[in-house]
Write a protein that holds these residues in place. Structure first.
Motif, short mmCIF file in Angstrom:
data_model
loop_
_atom_site.label_atom_id
_atom_site.label_comp_id
_atom_site.label_asym_id
_atom_site.label_seq_id
_atom_site.Cartn_x
_atom_site.Cartn_y
_atom_site.Cartn_z
N LYS A 94 0.82 -1.21 0.00
CA LYS A 94 0.00 0.00 0.00
C LYS A 94 0.86 1.27 0.00
O LYS A 94 0.56 2.23 -0.71
N PHE A 95 1.93 1.27 0.77
CA PHE A 95 2.79 2.45 0.88
C PHE A 95 3.37 2.84 -0.47
O PHE A 95 3.36 4.01 -0.86
N MET A 96 3.90 1.84 -1.21
CA MET A 96 4.54 2.15 -2.48
C MET A 96 3.54 2.71 -3.48
O MET A 96 3.85 3.65 -4.22
N VAL A 97 2.33 2.16 -3.52
CA VAL A 97 1.33 2.64 -4.47
C VAL A 97 0.90 4.06 -4.11
O VAL A 97 0.73 4.92 -5.00
N LYS A 98 0.72 4.34 -2.82
CA LYS A 98 0.34 5.69 -2.41
C LYS A 98 1.42 6.70 -2.75
O LYS A 98 1.14 7.82 -3.20
N GLN A 99 2.68 6.32 -2.54
CA GLN A 99 3.78 7.23 -2.87
C GLN A 99 3.86 7.46 -4.38
O GLN A 99 4.16 8.57 -4.83
N LEU A 100 3.58 6.43 -5.14
CA LEU A 100 3.59 6.57 -6.60
C LEU A 100 2.46 7.49 -7.05
O LEU A 100 2.64 8.35 -7.93
N ALA A 101 1.30 7.33 -6.45
CA ALA A 101 0.17 8.20 -6.78
C ALA A 101 0.49 9.66 -6.45
O ALA A 101 0.17 10.57 -7.22
N ASN A 102 1.12 9.88 -5.30
CA ASN A 102 1.50 11.24 -4.91
C ASN A 102 2.50 11.84 -5.90
O ASN A 102 2.40 13.01 -6.28
N ALA A 103 3.47 11.02 -6.31
CA ALA A 103 4.48 11.51 -7.25
C ALA A 103 3.87 11.87 -8.60
O ALA A 103 4.34 12.79 -9.28
N MET A 104 2.82 11.17 -8.97
CA MET A 104 2.17 11.42 -10.25
C MET A 104 1.04 12.43 -10.16
O MET A 104 0.50 12.85 -11.19
N GLY A 105 0.66 12.80 -8.95
CA GLY A 105 -0.44 13.73 -8.78
C GLY A 105 -1.78 13.12 -9.11
O GLY A 105 -2.67 13.78 -9.66
N VAL A 106 -1.96 11.84 -8.73
CA VAL A 106 -3.20 11.11 -9.00
C VAL A 106 -3.86 10.74 -7.68
O VAL A 106 -3.19 10.32 -6.73
N SER A 107 -5.17 10.87 -7.60
CA SER A 107 -5.89 10.59 -6.35
C SER A 107 -6.00 9.09 -6.10
O SER A 107 -5.89 8.28 -7.02
N ASP A 108 -6.24 8.73 -4.83
CA ASP A 108 -6.45 7.33 -4.48
C ASP A 108 -7.67 6.76 -5.17
O ASP A 108 -7.72 5.56 -5.47
N GLU A 109 -8.66 7.60 -5.44
CA GLU A 109 -9.87 7.12 -6.11
C GLU A 109 -9.56 6.65 -7.53
O GLU A 109 -10.16 5.69 -8.02
N LYS A 110 -8.63 7.33 -8.18
CA LYS A 110 -8.27 6.96 -9.55
C LYS A 110 -7.17 5.91 -9.59
O LYS A 110 -6.99 5.24 -10.61
N MET A 111 -6.40 5.77 -8.50
CA MET A 111 -5.37 4.75 -8.43
C MET A 111 -5.59 3.92 -7.15
O MET A 111 -4.98 4.17 -6.11
N PRO A 112 -6.48 2.94 -7.20
CA PRO A 112 -6.80 2.14 -6.00
C PRO A 112 -5.56 1.44 -5.45
O PRO A 112 -4.67 1.03 -6.19
N ASN A 113 -5.52 1.32 -4.11
CA ASN A 113 -4.39 0.65 -3.45
C ASN A 113 -4.86 -0.37 -2.41
O ASN A 113 -4.20 -0.62 -1.42
N ASN A 114 -6.03 -0.95 -2.66
CA ASN A 114 -6.70 -1.77 -1.66
C ASN A 114 -6.59 -3.27 -1.89
O ASN A 114 -7.33 -4.05 -1.28
N LEU A 115 -5.68 -3.71 -2.74
CA LEU A 115 -5.63 -5.15 -3.05
C LEU A 115 -4.81 -5.95 -2.04
O LEU A 115 -5.24 -7.00 -1.57
N VAL A 116 -3.61 -5.45 -1.70
CA VAL A 116 -2.71 -6.21 -0.83
C VAL A 116 -3.35 -6.50 0.52
O VAL A 116 -3.23 -7.60 1.06
N GLU A 117 -4.06 -5.52 1.08
CA GLU A 117 -4.66 -5.72 2.40
C GLU A 117 -5.78 -6.75 2.39
O GLU A 117 -6.14 -7.29 3.44
N ASN A 118 -6.31 -7.07 1.22
CA ASN A 118 -7.39 -8.05 1.12
C ASN A 118 -6.94 -9.41 0.60
O ASN A 118 -7.47 -10.44 1.02
N PHE A 119 -5.95 -9.40 -0.31
CA PHE A 119 -5.57 -10.66 -0.97
C PHE A 119 -4.07 -10.92 -1.02
O PHE A 119 -3.65 -12.04 -1.28
N GLY A 120 -3.25 -9.89 -0.83
CA GLY A 120 -1.81 -10.05 -0.94
C GLY A 120 -1.30 -9.68 -2.32
O GLY A 120 -2.08 -9.40 -3.25
N ASN A 121 0.01 -9.68 -2.47
CA ASN A 121 0.68 -9.36 -3.73
C ASN A 121 0.92 -10.65 -4.50
O ASN A 121 1.77 -11.45 -4.12
N SER A 122 0.18 -10.84 -5.57
CA SER A 122 0.28 -12.07 -6.38
C SER A 122 0.97 -11.81 -7.71
O SER A 122 0.56 -12.34 -8.75
#
Length: 355
Positions: A273-301
Motif C-alpha cells: 500500500k505504501f509504495m502505491v500511495k507514494q507513486l500516486a503522490n508523485a504522479m499527482g493522481v488521487s487514491d480514487e483513480k489509483m486504487p491501493n486496496n488489493l494487498v490488504e485483502n488478498f496479498g501481492n500475487s
C-alpha cells in the motif's frame, strides 16, 4: 520501447484466488519485531490478510480450474482458443512448458499457439502485448492470456519484508479483434543491471537447491531466510519504481495525446500500500483513480495483481460501462511496462475461489 495497436479488445477478465486466507496477526510471532512495531508496519504497508495455496497446488491447477469455470458457464468455448499464453515465474516444471500441461489436461485443439512468458510483477502488460501481436495473424481470432503465480511457497515465513504481503492467484483475460476499437498504447522497459534487487538466488541451474541453500540465515534487517527464498533489496526496488514509472506514464500519455485527467483509472501493480500511495503522490493522481486496496485483502500475487485489482474494484461495472484505463507493472528483472486502453462492455469480470 513504445508500442501501438489498433482494433483489439479485452472481452473478459476472471480472477482465481485460493480459498485459504492467512491473517497477519496469525503470523506476527514469526518476525523478529515487537508487536507494536509489527502493527505499525501493518498500517503503513497494508499488511492484513492474503490468499495462499494449499500444499501441492500448482499454477496449472489454478488456471485449469478457472478455464473449466468459463467452459461450464459457456463464457468460453475450447475450440475458439487459437492461442494460449501463460505468464508465470512459478511453473509446474522446468520442462515442459506449463502452457503445454494446461493444454493437455484440457484436451484443447492441436492447431494452437502456446507460450510461457517468464515475467513477474510487470507481466500483465507483457502478456497482453503478446496477445495483441498474435491477433495480427489472420488465423488467430481469440487469445487467452493466463497470469498465475504461487510465490508464497518461495518466501521465508520469518521474512517480515515479504511474507506478510505475498499472495497467490491466477487470472484469465480473453483478448480478441475489434474492428471498431480505439488505439491501444503501450510501453515495455528493462534494466538487467538491477537483477539482484529482487531475486531467488538458488533453485535453478545457476545454483541448484541443496542442504546449503536451504539454511536459514539472518540478514541485516533481522529477517531469517535462505538462498531458496525470495530476496529483495527493498530500498532499491522502491527507488526504482519512483524513478522510472512516472516518466514512463508521462510518455505513454503523450504518445496517446491524453492527459491524466482523461484517464478514468490507473490500475497499477500492488507491491504494498505504501509504495502505491507514494507513486500516486508523485504522479499527482488521487487514491480514487489509483486504487491501493488489493494487498490488504488478498496479498501481492505478482502479475495477477492488475487483473485482480480491476476485478475487485470495477467488477460488474465493466459489463455495462467502459473506461479509459492505464495499467502498469514493475518489479524484478528489473522490468516495467504499461498499457493505455479502453476496457468495458465485458462478457465477464469477476473473482472466484479455487477450492
Amino acid at each position: 520501447m513504445n508500442l501501438k495497436f489498433k482494433n483489439k479488445k479485452i472481452t473478459g477478465i476472471l480472477t482465481i484466488l485460493p480459498e485459504k486466507e492467512v491473517k497477519f496477526e496469525d503470523e506476527i510471532e514469526n518476525y523478529d519485531f515487537t508487536r507494536r512495531q509489527s502493527m505499525k508496519l501493518k498500517l503503513v504497508m497494508g499488511f492484513n490478510k492474503r490468499r495462499v495455496v494449499k500444499k501441492g497446488t500448482t499454477v496449472s491447477d489454478l488456471c485449469i480450474f478457472g478455464l473449466n469455470y468459463l467452459f461450464d458457464k459457456n463464457l468460453l468455448q475450447k475450440d475458439d482458443i487459437d492461442a494460449l499464453i501463460l505468464v508465470t515465474e512459478s511453473p509446474d516444471y522446468f520442462m515442459p512448458a506449463t502452457s503445454h500441461v494446461i493444454h493437455g489436461m484440457l484436451d484443447l485443439k492441436k492447431d494452437i499457439y502456446l507460450d510461457d512468458i517468464t515475467q513477474g510483477c510487470s507481466g500483465y502488460s507483457f502478456g497482453l502485448n503478446k496477445a495483441f501481436m498474435l491477433l495480427e495473424q489472420e488465423e488467430i481470432k481469440k487469445v487467452v492470456v493466463l497470469n498465475a503465480d504461487i510465490m508464497s511457497t518461495k518466501v521465508s515465513k520469518h521474512d517480515r519484508s515479504s511474507a506478510p504481503l505475498t499472495g497467490d492467484g491466477a487470472a484469465i483475460t480473453i483478448v480478441e479483434n475489434d474492428d471498431a476499437g480505439n488505439s491501444i498504447y503501450g510501453a515495455v522497459k528493462a534494466d538487467g543491471q538491477g537483477v539482484d534487487a529482487l531475486i531467488i538466488p538458488a533453485g535453478a541451474f545457476k545454483l541448484p537447491s541443496s542442504n546449503e541453500t536451504a539454511k536459514l540465515e539472518k540478514d541485516k534487517a533481522g529477517n531469517l531466510k535462505a538462498l531458496d527464498h525470495i530476496s529483495m533489496k527493498g530500498d532499491d526496488v522502491f527507488n526504482f519504481v519512483q524513478r522510472e514509472v512516472p516518466p514512463m506514464i508521462d510518455t505513454l500519455l503523450e504518445k496517446a495525446g491524453k492527459s491524466k485527467d482523461d484517464v478514468d483509472y490507473f490500475m497499477f501493480h500492488q507491491p504494498n500500500k505504501f509504495m502505491v500511495k507514494q507513486l500516486a503522490n508523485a504522479m499527482g493522481v488521487s487514491d480514487e483513480k489509483m486504487p491501493n486496496n488489493l494487498v490488504e485483502n488478498f496479498g501481492n500475487s505478482a502479475s495477477v495483481t492488475v487483473p485482480a485489482l480491476i476485478s475487485f474494484n470495477l467488477g460488474d461495472k465493466l459489463k455495462n460501462e467502459s473506461f479509459l484505463i492505464c495499467m502498469a507493472g514493475f518489479g524484478n528483472g528489473l522490468s516495467w511496462s504499461s498499457l493505455l486502453m479502453d476496457i468495458g462492455n465485458l462478457n465477464f469480470c469477476k473473482i472466484i475461489e479455487y477450492k
